[in-house]
Design a protein around this motif. Structure first.
Motif, PDB file in Angstrom:
ATOM      1  N   ASP A  84       0.817  -1.226   0.000  1.00  0.00           N
ATOM      2  CA  ASP A  84       0.000   0.000   0.000  1.00  0.00           C
ATOM      3  C   ASP A  84       0.843   1.266   0.000  1.00  0.00           C
ATOM      4  OD1 ASP A  84      -2.495  -1.114  -0.142  1.00  0.00           O
ATOM      5  OD2 ASP A  84      -2.949  -0.960   1.988  1.00  0.00           O
ATOM      6  N   ILE A  85       2.140   1.155  -0.250  1.00  0.00           N
ATOM      7  CA  ILE A  85       3.034   2.303  -0.096  1.00  0.00           C
ATOM      8  C   ILE A  85       2.766   3.388  -1.142  1.00  0.00           C
ATOM      9  CG2 ILE A  85       4.993   1.592  -1.548  1.00  0.00           C
ATOM     10  CD1 ILE A  85       6.800   2.250   0.920  1.00  0.00           C
ATOM     11  N   GLY A  86       2.051   3.024  -2.202  1.00  0.00           N
ATOM     12  CA  GLY A  86       1.710   3.999  -3.237  1.00  0.00           C
ATOM     13  C   GLY A  86       0.270   4.467  -3.202  1.00  0.00           C
ATOM     14  N   ASN A  87      -0.437   4.168  -2.125  1.00  0.00           N
ATOM     15  CA  ASN A  87      -1.835   4.600  -2.039  1.00  0.00           C
ATOM     16  C   ASN A  87      -1.926   6.087  -1.720  1.00  0.00           C
ATOM     17  OD1 ASN A  87      -2.396   1.821  -2.328  1.00  0.00           O
ATOM     18  ND2 ASN A  87      -4.237   2.033  -1.112  1.00  0.00           N
ATOM     19  N   PRO A  88      -2.906   6.783  -2.300  1.00  0.00           N
ATOM     20  CA  PRO A  88      -3.039   8.228  -2.079  1.00  0.00           C
ATOM     21  C   PRO A  88      -3.656   8.540  -0.724  1.00  0.00           C
ATOM     22  CG  PRO A  88      -4.840   7.437  -3.435  1.00  0.00           C
ATOM     23  CD  PRO A  88      -3.921   6.258  -3.217  1.00  0.00           C
ATOM     24  N   PRO A  89      -3.656   9.821  -0.348  1.00  0.00           N
ATOM     25  CA  PRO A  89      -4.377  10.199   0.870  1.00  0.00           C
ATOM     26  C   PRO A  89      -5.866   9.880   0.720  1.00  0.00           C
ATOM     27  CG  PRO A  89      -3.710  12.150  -0.380  1.00  0.00           C
ATOM     28  CD  PRO A  89      -3.036  10.976  -1.017  1.00  0.00           C
ATOM     29  N   PHE A  90      -6.512   9.638   1.841  1.00  0.00           N
ATOM     30  CA  PHE A  90      -7.952   9.371   1.916  1.00  0.00           C
ATOM     31  C   PHE A  90      -8.347   8.037   1.282  1.00  0.00           C
ATOM     32  CE2 PHE A  90      -7.412  14.043   1.592  1.00  0.00           C
ATOM     33  CZ  PHE A  90      -7.685  14.342   2.923  1.00  0.00           C
ATOM     34  N   GLY A  91      -7.405   7.100   1.216  1.00  0.00           N
ATOM     35  CA  GLY A  91      -7.712   5.740   0.803  1.00  0.00           C
ATOM     36  C   GLY A  91      -8.234   5.632  -0.613  1.00  0.00           C
ATOM     37  N   HIS A  92      -9.148   4.686  -0.817  1.00  0.00           N
ATOM     38  CA  HIS A  92      -9.658   4.451  -2.165  1.00  0.00           C
ATOM     39  C   HIS A  92     -10.507   5.617  -2.657  1.00  0.00           C
ATOM     40  CE1 HIS A  92      -8.000   0.507  -2.515  1.00  0.00           C
ATOM     41  NE2 HIS A  92      -8.573   0.099  -1.402  1.00  0.00           N
ATOM     42  N   ALA A  93     -11.032   6.413  -1.737  1.00  0.00           N
ATOM     43  CA  ALA A  93     -11.765   7.615  -2.147  1.00  0.00           C
ATOM     44  C   ALA A  93     -10.825   8.558  -2.897  1.00  0.00           C
ATOM     45  CB  ALA A  93     -12.359   8.315  -0.925  1.00  0.00           C
ATOM     46  N   GLY A  94      -9.593   8.693  -2.402  1.00  0.00           N
ATOM     47  CA  GLY A  94      -8.604   9.538  -3.075  1.00  0.00           C
ATOM     48  C   GLY A  94      -8.287   9.033  -4.468  1.00  0.00           C
ATOM     49  N   GLU A  95      -8.185   7.727  -4.606  1.00  0.00           N
ATOM     50  CA  GLU A  95      -7.929   7.104  -5.905  1.00  0.00           C
ATOM     51  C   GLU A  95      -9.067   7.424  -6.874  1.00  0.00           C
ATOM     52  OE1 GLU A  95      -5.535   3.012  -5.865  1.00  0.00           O
ATOM     53  OE2 GLU A  95      -7.690   2.720  -5.834  1.00  0.00           O
ATOM     54  N   GLU A  96     -10.293   7.300  -6.393  1.00  0.00           N
ATOM     55  CA  GLU A  96     -11.460   7.550  -7.244  1.00  0.00           C
ATOM     56  C   GLU A  96     -11.524   8.996  -7.707  1.00  0.00           C
ATOM     57  OE1 GLU A  96     -13.510   5.283  -8.547  1.00  0.00           O
ATOM     58  OE2 GLU A  96     -12.190   3.826  -7.580  1.00  0.00           O
ATOM     59  N   VAL A  97     -11.153   9.919  -6.834  1.00  0.00           N
ATOM     60  CA  VAL A  97     -11.181  11.342  -7.202  1.00  0.00           C
ATOM     61  C   VAL A  97     -10.212  11.607  -8.355  1.00  0.00           C
ATOM     62  CG1 VAL A  97     -10.750  13.701  -6.430  1.00  0.00           C
ATOM     63  CG2 VAL A  97     -11.839  12.071  -4.881  1.00  0.00           C
ATOM     64  N   ILE A  98      -9.010  11.061  -8.258  1.00  0.00           N
ATOM     65  CA  ILE A  98      -8.004  11.283  -9.310  1.00  0.00           C
ATOM     66  C   ILE A  98      -8.490  10.710 -10.635  1.00  0.00           C
ATOM     67  CG2 ILE A  98      -5.644  10.794 -10.051  1.00  0.00           C
ATOM     68  CD1 ILE A  98      -4.873  10.691  -7.063  1.00  0.00           C
ATOM     69  N   LYS A  99      -9.025   9.497 -10.602  1.00  0.00           N
ATOM     70  CA  LYS A  99      -9.528   8.879 -11.830  1.00  0.00           C
ATOM     71  C   LYS A  99     -10.650   9.718 -12.446  1.00  0.00           C
ATOM     72  CE  LYS A  99     -10.134   4.694  -9.976  1.00  0.00           C
ATOM     73  NZ  LYS A  99     -10.384   3.244  -9.827  1.00  0.00           N
ATOM     74  N   GLU A 100     -11.568  10.150 -11.606  1.00  0.00           N
ATOM     75  CA  GLU A 100     -12.710  10.924 -12.109  1.00  0.00           C
ATOM     76  C   GLU A 100     -12.260  12.262 -12.676  1.00  0.00           C
ATOM     77  OE1 GLU A 100     -16.629  13.034 -10.211  1.00  0.00           O
ATOM     78  OE2 GLU A 100     -16.248  10.956  -9.624  1.00  0.00           O
ATOM     79  N   TRP A 101     -11.273  12.882 -12.029  1.00  0.00           N
ATOM     80  CA  TRP A 101     -10.773  14.190 -12.493  1.00  0.00           C
ATOM     81  C   TRP A 101     -10.208  14.065 -13.908  1.00  0.00           C
ATOM     82  CZ3 TRP A 101      -6.449  16.767 -14.161  1.00  0.00           C
ATOM     83  CH2 TRP A 101      -6.450  18.155 -14.044  1.00  0.00           C
ATOM     84  N   PHE A 102      -9.417  13.035 -14.165  1.00  0.00           N
ATOM     85  CA  PHE A 102      -8.847  12.858 -15.495  1.00  0.00           C
ATOM     86  C   PHE A 102      -9.912  12.450 -16.506  1.00  0.00           C
ATOM     87  CE2 PHE A 102      -4.823  12.831 -13.225  1.00  0.00           C
ATOM     88  CZ  PHE A 102      -3.998  13.522 -14.115  1.00  0.00           C
ATOM     89  N   GLU A 103     -10.878  11.658 -16.100  1.00  0.00           N
ATOM     90  CA  GLU A 103     -11.977  11.292 -16.994  1.00  0.00           C
ATOM     91  C   GLU A 103     -12.761  12.532 -17.412  1.00  0.00           C
ATOM     92  OE1 GLU A 103     -14.618   9.264 -19.305  1.00  0.00           O
ATOM     93  OE2 GLU A 103     -12.891   8.319 -18.335  1.00  0.00           O
ATOM     94  N   THR A 104     -13.006  13.414 -16.462  1.00  0.00           N
ATOM     95  CA  THR A 104     -13.765  14.635 -16.721  1.00  0.00           C
ATOM     96  C   THR A 104     -13.024  15.578 -17.667  1.00  0.00           C
ATOM     97  OG1 THR A 104     -14.803  14.493 -14.535  1.00  0.00           O
ATOM     98  CG2 THR A 104     -14.853  16.643 -15.626  1.00  0.00           C
ATOM     99  N   HIS A 105     -11.694  15.629 -17.546  1.00  0.00           N
ATOM    100  CA  HIS A 105     -10.906  16.600 -18.309  1.00  0.00           C
ATOM    101  C   HIS A 105     -10.211  16.009 -19.544  1.00  0.00           C
ATOM    102  CE1 HIS A 105     -11.248  18.522 -14.317  1.00  0.00           C
ATOM    103  NE2 HIS A 105     -11.160  19.662 -14.972  1.00  0.00           N
ATOM    104  N   LYS A 106     -10.508  14.761 -19.886  1.00  0.00           N
ATOM    105  CA  LYS A 106      -9.713  14.061 -20.915  1.00  0.00           C
ATOM    106  C   LYS A 106      -9.761  14.715 -22.291  1.00  0.00           C
ATOM    107  CE  LYS A 106     -13.402  10.726 -22.000  1.00  0.00           C
ATOM    108  NZ  LYS A 106     -13.780   9.293 -21.975  1.00  0.00           N
TER     109      LYS A 106
END
Length: 445
Positions: free
Chosen positions: A112-134
């Protein structure tokens, strides 16, 4: 085969791949891997990263660091038993069970050393941000595969990047871990471009690590006949250690936070432990509810771990083949254990993951990470276009200065610049992400 799977080679650069022969009887190559993780800043920061419950004020609730340590403890036990099994199966190789234990224990520490802050919620935010701006201009300079790295951002791939590129020796092999340990860390031996085929964002290397990944997996003999890669056999035990722990310990945390009650877990424990054990502990008036759960969790982890080893040994030939199973849990032959894991997941989904306070904090986390991405990604793009600090707007110049040693270099590609932004954000603790976002929003005074 196992001589390669237990490789002590370390990567420093393309021209310097060296087998570690500098061993003392008290500190093997794989012991050194463990130490490198334990003493790293990236690992230490896990103490302030969410496991399930963001920014919890209860000191008994797991964070990423305590979770990783507990997973590593289970992994060490499984590793010792696996080492004994392998030693008997391959007597001509003389496999040291403690080497196997350290490999799995270290892979567990790093998973888990590469997990973002706020757990899987943080991961989802990053994915959604790039999907929105692609479709926006600042992402047009990326290839499709590079864009998918960000749209499917996965902590597994970032963990691999941290230990092989980022931590300790920047872009010079990272922590320079042995090939055996790196192989055992990988659960999904494919790139993000494969995610659309499997229908979920699970992969283990970015485009930037592709050449090293291929070198590593070719070196340890995990190339399949069709040109794809298979998993290191020991990665199954690393994964099982994680699955066993989080399924039970998430419930323990939920009890600690009064999200669920003791009675909600009784059937789960009865399926894994004996009915007599559960009733005896539940009826003991000297134990608090927390202590009752702790004792039953300990018994459950032991029982599940022992069955995991049985399943590993029974399915060893399939695990070594090109047609590998998905994971060990799906191969469990004790239906009551399978049902207990399903029941634990159902309870977590129904009562824990949708708990009101958790939802509120995750929405706050969304705004925090969105603020970081909005500012830092656009700052990196302006830097890429203008190529000179002196030409940047004051806002973006200062935003990049916040990144310190993580700030992009002007000689790098747009993809690499964006990766350095993600490296910076993903490496943050929950508290630091909150602090920096407040600074960027003008609320940090």
């Amino acid at each position: 085969m196992w001589e390669k799977l237990l490789s002590k080679k370390r990567y420093y650069n393309a021209d310097e791949i060296v087998e570690d022969k500098n061993e003392e009887y008290y500190r093997s190559s794989f012991h050194k891997d463990y130490d490198r993780i334990i003493f790293s800043n990236a690992f230490r920061r896990l103490s302030k990263k969410t496991q399930v419950h963001p920014l919890s004020k209860n000191d008994h609730v797991h964070n990423r660091l305590t979770h990783s340590l507990e997973v590593a403890s289970v992994g060490r036990s499984l590793g010792l038993k696996a080492g004994e099994f392998l030693n008997k199966k391959y007597p001509q190789i003389k496999i040291d069970p403690y080497d196997v234990a350290y490999i799995i224990q270290t892979a567990c520490l790093a998973h888990d050393i590469g997990n973002p802050p706020f757990g899987h919620a943080g991961e989802e935010v990053i994915k959604e941000w790039f999907e929105t701006h692609k479709e926006e201009e600042f992402l047009n300079g990326l290839s499709q595969n590079e864009l998918e790295d960000f749209m499917h951002i996965d902590g597994n791939a970032q963990s691999f990047r941290v230990v092989t590129q980022i931590e300790n020796n920047l872009f010079r092999g990272g922590m320079n871990l042995t090939f055996a340990t790196l192989g055992a860390l990988v659960k999904y031996p494919h790139a993000s471009s494969h995610c659309k085929n499997i229908g979920k964002s699970k992969f283990n290397y970015f485009q930037s690590e592709e050449s090293f990944f291929q070198l590593l997996f070719n070196e340890i003999g995990l190339l399949k006949a069709d040109g794809t890669y298979k998993r290191h056999p020991l990665s199954y035990l690393m994964e099982a250690s994680d699955d066993i722990c989080y399924g039970l310990l998430d419930l323990q945390d939920a009890l600690e936070l009064n999200i669920i009650a003791l009675r909600d877990m009784q059937n789960i424990f009865t399926l894994i432990c004996t009915k007599e054990e559960v009733e005896k502990i539940y009826s003991n008036t000297e134990y608090s509810d927390t202590k009752k759960v702790s004792k039953l969790v300990a018994i459950s982890i032991h029982n599940l771990a022992m069955h995991t080893m049985e399943v590993f040994e029974e399915n060893f030939d399939a695990i070594m083949s090109d047609d590998q199973p998905r994971d060990l849990i799906e191969l469990f032959t004790k239906e009551e254990y399978k049902n207990a894991i399903k029941e634990a997941k159902r309870l977590a989904s129904a009562k824990i993951f949708n708990e009101k306070r958790k939802i509120e904090l995750e929405l706050g986390a969304y705004n925090i990470i969105e603020t970081l991405l909005d500012n830092l990604m656009h700052a990196a793009y302006e830097f890429y276009k203008k190529g000179d600090d002196s030409k940047l707007s004051f806002r973006y110049k200062r935003a990049l200065e916040l990144m310190g040693e993580n700030r992009p270099k002007k000689t790098k590609s747009l993809y690499n610049m964006y990766q350095r932004v993600i490296d910076y954000i993903v490496g943050m603790t929950d508290n630091h992400a909150k602090y920096v976002a407040h600074q960027l929003n003008g609320m940090g005074y």
